[in-house]
Design an enzyme around this catalytic site. Structure first.
Site, short mmCIF file in Angstrom:
data_model
loop_
_atom_site.label_atom_id
_atom_site.label_comp_id
_atom_site.label_asym_id
_atom_site.label_seq_id
_atom_site.Cartn_x
_atom_site.Cartn_y
_atom_site.Cartn_z
N HIS A 274 6.71 -33.22 31.28
CA HIS A 274 7.95 -32.95 30.37
C HIS A 274 9.06 -32.03 30.93
CE1 HIS A 274 9.70 -31.64 26.49
NE2 HIS A 274 9.73 -30.42 27.16
N GLU A 275 8.49 -30.87 31.87
CA GLU A 275 9.27 -29.92 32.36
C GLU A 275 10.18 -30.75 33.45
OE1 GLU A 275 9.94 -27.28 31.20
OE2 GLU A 275 8.19 -27.12 29.62
N HIS A 278 13.19 -32.37 32.23
CA HIS A 278 14.40 -31.32 32.22
C HIS A 278 15.08 -31.50 33.28
CE1 HIS A 278 13.56 -30.08 28.10
NE2 HIS A 278 12.69 -29.52 28.56
N GLU A 352 14.95 -32.19 24.36
CA GLU A 352 13.27 -32.13 24.19
C GLU A 352 12.69 -33.52 24.04
OE1 GLU A 352 11.19 -29.58 25.13
OE2 GLU A 352 13.09 -28.39 25.54
N ASP A 356 10.39 -35.44 26.75
CA ASP A 356 9.24 -36.20 26.27
C ASP A 356 9.27 -37.69 26.79
OD1 ASP A 356 8.39 -33.92 24.97
OD2 ASP A 356 8.82 -34.46 22.95
#
Length: 419
Positions: A274-275, A278, A352, A356
């Site tokens: 997930h990070e 970004h 976000e 995801d």
């Protein structure tokens, strides 16, 4: 009271009452019905505890906000802004040293006034609900380190800003904008190596299944890493977190020891996926660019209102000054800042969801992210049923149940059955 004063007062009261309304609606939205995604994960007693935590922190936040508002109004209408200014002008120093003392003293008074609330939240509320692990020694040490950083880094940056607006005339905002963009970029590289280790111990992650899985995922997605570190977050709180720091080939993964202790390897890699999303979706770059644009707008508008006599009259000031202009402009700019924060929250929630989706599409067990979110929500006593208006004003992340449902849909699993 001129138009500047009306705008500032109206903004203070409108934003305060919007916050009160959002908090009350949020409390009413908190029900005793456990969402289906959390059945079998959240014990009934723990769920009731999370709702009690929500009530306690909400009312405490309202009391704190009311205190801050009343303190500002008392300081304002008692003429204390002018009294403080005349006190420091009495030393006969120049504009820059006087400005440093004036703004520094306001910030110091704000910290001191808020200290009892900080202590109560940390050592009473967080302690009561089992989160606080911080000793008084660590608390005092953090405050002293923060003060030292403010003196060593904040004071020179503020002095530079005061100098630009005091002597560069019409081009001041451009010089200030360029200088502060450069400073912010330098700090992005300096912070992980020199600043963050002042507060937490960073230790390289040892060899094992977790490190192997992280490196394999990073290699698969072409995500370069300079290191994987474990942070001793448990010395302050039982809450867990993970984040990336650095840019380019200096990117680092930072995992809280509390996160590692409570999650499986699949869940941890899914969180890191997930990070990674970004970075891959350029969210970090977008946020940085928006922040720099906002900073440029602030400096430009500040230059337009620099040493405006009407603005100083609102605060009963005898003399105009560069440093006073900065303080009072930020109060005047608050409506724009409030609206901007709502927009940025909306953008953050969108990011976000995108991160995801990236995790689900790039990690073989991306659905493990849903399980990680469940555990994080339970361990942090998160609110599972926030009111939409509260989310609109305050949430940088979508509500956890919404995120889990989307993850399930993307993975093709639909709504999971109770564990």
């Amino acid at each position: 009271m001129n138009v500047f004063g009306v705008v500032i007062l109206l903004t203070l009261f409108v934003t305060f009452f919007m916050k009160v309304a959002a908090d009350i609606l949020n409390l009413r939205a908190s029900t005793g019905d456990l969402p289906i995604e959390f059945q079998g994960v959240y014990e009934p007693g723990a769920y009731r505890k999370s709702q009690e935590y929500l009530k306690t922190t909400t009312w405490f936040s309202l009391v704190t906000s009311l205190f801050d508002l009343l303190l500002l109004l008392v300081f304002w209408f008692s003429g204390s802004f002018d009294l403080l200014d005349r006190f420091f002008r009495g030393f006969g120093l120049g504009e820059v040293p006087t400005g440093l003392l004036y703004i520094g003293s306001l910030l110091f008074l704000q910290v001191i006034a808020g200290l009892p609330f900080t202590l109560y939240r940390t050592f009473v509320i967080e302690e009561r609900f089992g989160f606080n692990k911080m000793s008084p020694v660590v608390f005092v040490g953090d405050m002293l380190k923060s003060f030292l950083l403010a003196v060593l880094l904040g004071a020179p940056a503020l002095a530079l800003l005061l100098w630009f607006f005091g002597y560069a005339e019409t081009s001041a905002w451009l010089w200030a904008w360029g200088a502060f963009m450069l400073i912010s970029l330098v700090l992005q590289y300096v912070a992980p190596t020199w600043i963050m280790p002042l507060f937490n111990r960073f230790e390289p992650l040892g060899e094992g299944e977790l490190k192997t899985a992280i490196l394999q995922y990073a290699k698969t997605t072409g995500f370069p890493l300079a290191g994987i570190f474990v942070i001793d977050g448990s010395k302050r709180s039982s809450k867990a977190n993970a984040f990336f720091t650095g840019f380019g080939h200096r990117k680092r993964i930072a995992l809280f020891d509390t996160l590692i202790a409570n999650h499986t390897v699949d869940e941890l890699v899914a969180v890191l996926a997930h990070e990674t999303g970004h970075f891959k979706k350029r969210h970090v770059l977008i946020n940085m660019m928006l922040s720099m644009i906002n900073l440029g707008i602030i400096f430009f508008l500040l230059s337009m209102l620099m040493q405006n006599r009407m603005l100083f009259d609102v605060f009963f000031m005898t003399d105009v000054s560069v440093y006073g202009s900065m303080v009072f402009f930020m109060l005047l700019y608050s409506p724009a800042e409030f609206l901007l924060s709502i927009f940025l929250q909306m953008l953050s929630r969108k990011h976000e969801y995108e991160a995801d989706a990236y995790a689900v599409s790039t990690y073989s067990n991306g659905v493990a992210l849903a399980d990680a979110l469940k555990k994080l929500s339970c361990s942090n006593l998160s609110n599972l049923t926030p009111h939409p208006f509260y989310v609109f004003l305050n949430y940088s992340h979508p509500p956890v149940c919404d995120r889990i449902r989307r993850i399930r849909q993307l993975s093709g699993n639909g709504i999971s059955s109770p564990n």
